[in-house]
Design an enzyme around this catalytic site. Sequence first.
Site, PDB file in Angstrom:
ATOM      1  N   HIS A 202    -105.859 -42.104 -97.493  1.00  0.00           N
ATOM      2  CA  HIS A 202    -106.428 -41.077 -96.611  1.00  0.00           C
ATOM      3  C   HIS A 202    -107.474 -41.751 -95.733  1.00  0.00           C
ATOM      4  O   HIS A 202    -108.639 -41.370 -95.703  1.00  0.00           O
ATOM      5  CB  HIS A 202    -106.997 -39.906 -97.421  1.00  0.00           C
ATOM      6  CG  HIS A 202    -105.912 -39.079 -98.062  1.00  0.00           C
ATOM      7  ND1 HIS A 202    -105.126 -38.208 -97.354  1.00  0.00           N
ATOM      8  CD2 HIS A 202    -105.456 -39.028 -99.332  1.00  0.00           C
ATOM      9  CE1 HIS A 202    -104.237 -37.635 -98.159  1.00  0.00           C
ATOM     10  NE2 HIS A 202    -104.413 -38.128 -99.375  1.00  0.00           N
ATOM     11  N   GLY A 234    -100.778 -40.305 -94.997  1.00  0.00           N
ATOM     12  CA  GLY A 234    -102.217 -40.076 -95.039  1.00  0.00           C
ATOM     13  C   GLY A 234    -102.997 -41.296 -94.591  1.00  0.00           C
ATOM     14  O   GLY A 234    -104.085 -41.569 -95.104  1.00  0.00           O
ATOM     15  N   GLY A 266     -87.607 -39.279-100.013  1.00  0.00           N
ATOM     16  CA  GLY A 266     -86.806 -38.931 -98.842  1.00  0.00           C
ATOM     17  C   GLY A 266     -87.524 -38.015 -97.873  1.00  0.00           C
ATOM     18  O   GLY A 266     -87.092 -37.878 -96.731  1.00  0.00           O
ATOM     19  N   HIS A 268     -91.330 -37.967 -97.812  1.00  0.00           N
ATOM     20  CA  HIS A 268     -92.537 -38.710 -97.420  1.00  0.00           C
ATOM     21  C   HIS A 268     -92.191 -40.010 -96.704  1.00  0.00           C
ATOM     22  O   HIS A 268     -92.961 -40.475 -95.855  1.00  0.00           O
ATOM     23  CB  HIS A 268     -93.385 -39.044 -98.655  1.00  0.00           C
ATOM     24  CG  HIS A 268     -94.115 -37.869 -99.226  1.00  0.00           C
ATOM     25  ND1 HIS A 268     -93.501 -36.896 -99.962  1.00  0.00           N
ATOM     26  CD2 HIS A 268     -95.422 -37.509 -99.153  1.00  0.00           C
ATOM     27  CE1 HIS A 268     -94.393 -35.991-100.327  1.00  0.00           C
ATOM     28  NE2 HIS A 268     -95.565 -36.332 -99.852  1.00  0.00           N
ATOM     29  N   ASP A 291     -96.407 -37.997-106.644  1.00  0.00           N
ATOM     30  CA  ASP A 291     -97.380 -37.123-105.965  1.00  0.00           C
ATOM     31  C   ASP A 291     -97.000 -35.654-106.200  1.00  0.00           C
ATOM     32  O   ASP A 291     -97.256 -34.789-105.369  1.00  0.00           O
ATOM     33  CB  ASP A 291     -97.442 -37.455-104.464  1.00  0.00           C
ATOM     34  CG  ASP A 291     -98.704 -36.954-103.774  1.00  0.00           C
ATOM     35  OD1 ASP A 291     -99.598 -36.410-104.461  1.00  0.00           O
ATOM     36  OD2 ASP A 291     -98.782 -37.089-102.539  1.00  0.00           O
ATOM     37  N   ALA A 330     -97.576 -31.679 -98.539  1.00  0.00           N
ATOM     38  CA  ALA A 330     -98.573 -31.316 -99.559  1.00  0.00           C
ATOM     39  C   ALA A 330     -98.086 -31.712-100.943  1.00  0.00           C
ATOM     40  O   ALA A 330     -97.995 -30.892-101.845  1.00  0.00           O
ATOM     41  CB  ALA A 330     -98.862 -29.825 -99.481  1.00  0.00           C
TER      42      ALA A 330
HETATM   43 ZN   LIG Z   1    -101.824 -36.809-104.099  1.00  0.00          ZN
END
Ligand SMILES: [Zn+2]
Length: 406
Positions: A202, A234, A266, A268, A291, A330
């Site tokens: 991030h 991110g 596939g 991300h 994730d 998300a």
């Molecule tokens: Zn995460």
Amino acid sequence: VSEFRSTRDVPDLVLRGRVVTSGTLLGDGIVAISGQRIVWVGRADDAPRASWPAAQTVGSTLLPGLIDIHCHGGAGGTFSDGSGTESRAAAHHHLAHGTTGLVASLVTADESAMITALSASADLVDDGVIIGIHLEGPFLSPARCGAQDPAHMRQPDPLMLDRLLDAGRGYVVSMTYAGELAGAGKMVERLTASGVVPSLGHTDATFASASSSLSAAAASAPTGRASVTHLFNGMRPFHHRDPGPGAASLRAARRGEAVVELVADGAHLADATVATVLELVGPPSVALVTDAMAAAGRPDGRYRLGGRTVDVVGAVARLTSAGEQPGALAGGTSRLIDIVRRCVQLAGVDLADAVEAASSTPARLLGVDRDRGMLAAGRRADVLAVDDDLVPVAVWKDGVLLDQIA
Ligand SMILES: [Zn+2]
């Protein structure tokens, strides 16, 4: 693969099949278990089995229990805002699909919510439900927030960091941070002094800033390596005139200074991106992660993630969006074996390489590889049996068969 440890180690369970471990594949292998430990692994022809119980064939292929170092939840619950019951159900869901070593990821939220979630997650470590805690923030770049709430992002704050680590009772194993923030260097020192792996992510860092932060993190990290939180997601994107943290991360991984996480679902990342990274830096420098959020193992619909709402459509989770633009990704909805399967079947990755990136590499990054992440004598008897399509058939944790795949 591994030596017979002792003639006294007569196993009580002998499994036979194709065996994948530590980057190798045995066409006809044996995994012998005594109590909670593996006592022998090798080719079936070499097994000293005169006095052993008959070998059982379960599924077609035996894998080490998988290790997911970035997972927010599943089965309807998340570790950030679920009740204890929901968190246990989430962990059990992943376990039933072969993830025997799960790190609970906590999203950026207000401090009191993070402390509550840390304390609850530390209880889960005490109970052997998860193996550690990953903090995804709050010292992140609002410019690259993804699904993390920018309202709760902070500049590095040593006192707040101490409060968070204290709430985790020594079980925080990694923390995502943006290396370009003022004070990030001091924070990395504080993390590594506490045995926490710094994970760049991030982040809107330049190539130079990301490179120097990763080098400093690797130099003091508990196992000599930094981590990179979901490479390419991110973070400032890779551009040939502005290579950014993506290029810095690949270079650090190639040098053995970093392990890059890949959410190889596939959605991300394109499958070709996953194959490219694995080929460039090698499976010892890649950790496949899910994730996963609450919708893993659940149908499309609306879910919570750290106080934000997420809509899952076609198994792709995005922040709920009022406008025409889709919300940010998300989290994922896969289990780690689903990611391994996709890598093999759609990205063309060797099975042994994909399994290494989902077991021994993350174990080594966290310094638990003497205990987990491999089918080898002396390790915990965490075994995943899959069929020819890499669908889980049976899971053993500490030598105990889970009675049901839920
Ligand atoms: Zn995460």
